[in-house]
Design an enzyme around this catalytic site. Structure first.
Site, PDB file in Angstrom:
ATOM      1  CG  HIS A  68     -51.480 111.573  25.482  1.00  0.00           C
ATOM      2  ND1 HIS A  68     -52.620 110.835  25.229  1.00  0.00           N
ATOM      3  CD2 HIS A  68     -51.309 111.524  26.837  1.00  0.00           C
ATOM      4  CE1 HIS A  68     -53.122 110.388  26.371  1.00  0.00           C
ATOM      5  NE2 HIS A  68     -52.335 110.777  27.369  1.00  0.00           N
ATOM      6  CB  SER A 107     -33.540 115.196  -1.495  1.00  0.00           C
ATOM      7  OG  SER A 107     -34.295 115.684  -2.589  1.00  0.00           O
ATOM      8  CE  LYS A 121     -36.047 116.204   3.237  1.00  0.00           C
ATOM      9  NZ  LYS A 121     -37.110 115.848   2.302  1.00  0.00           N
ATOM     10  CD  GLU A 177     -38.028 107.828   5.884  1.00  0.00           C
ATOM     11  OE1 GLU A 177     -39.054 108.286   5.389  1.00  0.00           O
ATOM     12  OE2 GLU A 177     -36.883 108.103   5.443  1.00  0.00           O
TER      13      GLU A 177
END
Ligand code: ARG
Length: 483
Positions: A176, A297, A303, A310
């Site tokens: 979980h 970024s 970043k 992704e």
């Protein structure tokens, strides 16, 4: 004047009067196709990717026609020499483009006629584009399956190597996405090695099943010429000819087998990618992704985004979309060939390209990511992850029934939470206050190292188990590399 949809539509409908009938099949046609007919009908823009398979299939066919006396030896040799010359042209990058040629099959035949004259027209004896395209596409998908299998072997190797490095590295194991029990990073990585192994077996199954030659099934019913389908099948590396001509030209289950295997594989890759995304986030901080697989970024200088991971996660959606597209194309099609089936290629090509990128990017990330092992250990030690070990100790050492041990341990966790301590740091007095059967020996099982070391069941997370599985995996990978 901007081109409106209506104007473009008019222009696309026009121009059939200006064109002659198709030189390949236009015998009974007075007029050429509407511009839009040419455009919707042509598969050349994408199926030129089958050129190698198309030429190989045609050479095998011509050689067989010559051997069986359906063509003279001289005719067959001229055709084969012409096809070899076209092979060289295509390999040099000169692929056909003219939409009037419709597809790679007709484009190559037209080119052959340019080169060797009317004898080129004999190549299409005893075959049809229906068995031709089925053959080309099977050959192509067979190569795709082999390619994927080989690149997945590299991913497995990367996983095994990193797992060997981290057979003892403790990290939190989750259910979980809540801290559950400590595991080793090696064990976690080897879980993906298993998944990828099953994916490879799916590609191999698909390959074995598809490896029969449709060539010679002709349009749908077979041919009256005395062909030898076993000969062409052997020349193209097939295990033999397909057994039913209608089935041969009308099914694309081999492409779907590939796409379904690709879908399953991409789902596995997306899960690993997702773990990398989570692990790279600051609250987790389990890995720092190498520069080579991250982006910055344009506005936030701090970043470092896990874009490659992704995109692997995202590509699974597109690959599944390709699989769905071909399922829906094939659904309800009557026997035998229908032109709908021309739409089989773009989704296969797209899925194969996306899968190749995903596997390669994932392999690179696995190979080069640095694991922040202190951080993993710190989190494994928090979250009361050895609570099960306390319960198991009560069962083993004090003969407490497991359900009761579970309750006792629950009270210990509550006490630890209230005291702001980990289980291993609770004073013995507190533990004895919860249950008098607990004594000092319990501390030996409350550390994360003791916890993972104790899970020695076959396939468990104990470092010795993980090392044994790694050794087997390595032997298997080395064995197949030596084949
Ligand atoms: N371009 C076609 C395809 O990819 C080749 C087969 C055409 N067959 C036909 N009967 N028109 O499916």
């Amino acid at each position: 004047r901007p081109i409106t949809i209506a104007r473009a539509a008019k222009e696309r409908m026009a121009d059939s009067e200006n064109r002659g009938a198709n030189s390949m099949w236009g015998g009974r046609f007075a007029q050429g196709p509407a511009a839009v007919m040419r455009e919707i009908n042509a598969s050349l823009p994408f199926d030129k990717r089958l050129w190698r398979q198309d030429i190989a299939g045609s050479i095998a066919h011509a050689r067989m026609l010559g051997a069986k006396g359906i063509l003279t030896t001289d005719e067959a040799s001229q055709i084969i020499a012409g096809l070899e010359a076209i092979h060289a042209e295509y390999a040099a990058g000169n692929l056909p483009e003219d939409l009037d040629l419709e597809d790679i099959h007709m484009a190559t035949e037209a080119r052959l006629a340019d080169k060797i004259g009317p004898v080129a027209g004999r190549l299409h004896t005893a075959r049809s584009r229906n068995d031709q395209v089925a053959t080309d596409f099977r050959l192509f998908v067979r190569d795709c399956a082999d390619e994927v299998d080989a690149s997945l072997a590299l991913l497995q190797r990367a996983l095994v190597d990193r797992a060997a490095e981290h057979a003892d590295t403790v990290m939190p194991g989750f259910t979980h996405l809540q801290s559950a029990q400590p595991v080793t990073l090696g064990h976690h990585l080897m879980a993906y090695h298993e998944m990828i192994g099953r994916d490879r077996s799916r590609f191999r199954d698909a390959r074995a099943r598809m490896n029969l030659s449709p060539l010679g099934a002709a349009a749908l019913a077979g041919t009256g010429f005395p062909t030898d389908r076993h000969m062409t099948a052997a020349a193209l590396g097939f295990d033999g000819p397909t057994r039913n001509s209608l089935d041969s030209v009308s099914d694309r289950d081999f492409a779907l087998d590939y796409l379904m295997a690709a879908t399953q594989c991409s789902l596995h890759l997306s899960r690993l990618a997702e773990e990398f995304v989570i692990w790279a986030s600051q609250p987790f901080g389990f890995i720092s992704l190498p520069d080579a697989y991250s982006t910055g970024s344009s506005i936030m200088p701090q970043k470092r985004n896990p874009d490659a991971a992704e995109l692997v996660r995202g590509h699974a959606g597109r690959i599944m979309g390709c699989m769905t597209a071909l399922c829906v194309t094939m659904k309800g099609l009557p026997l035998a060939y229908s032109k709908d089936m021309q739409d089989d290629k773009p989704p296969l090509f797209e899925a194969h390209d996306l899968l190749g990128l995903s596997i390669t990017a994932m392999t690179g990330m696995v190979e080069t990511t640095s694991f922040r092992t202190e951080r993993m250990r710190a989190l494994a030690e928090s979250g009361f992850s050895t609570a099960t070990d306390l319960a198991d100790w009560l069962v083993r050492e004090a003969n407490v029934p497991f359900r009761e041990a579970h309750h006792i341990t629950g009270r210990a966790v509550k006490a630890a939470e209230e005291a702001g301590l980990q289980l291993a740091a609770l004073p013995i007095a507190t533990l004895k206050g919860i249950d008098t059967r607990i004594d000092e020996r319990v501390y030996a099982v409350l550390t994360v190292d003791a916890s993972v070391a104790s899970r020695k069941s076959y396939g468990g997370t104990a470092p010795d188990q993980v090392r044994a599985r790694i050794a087997e995996a390595r032997a298997a990978l080395n064995g197949e590399a030596g084949q």
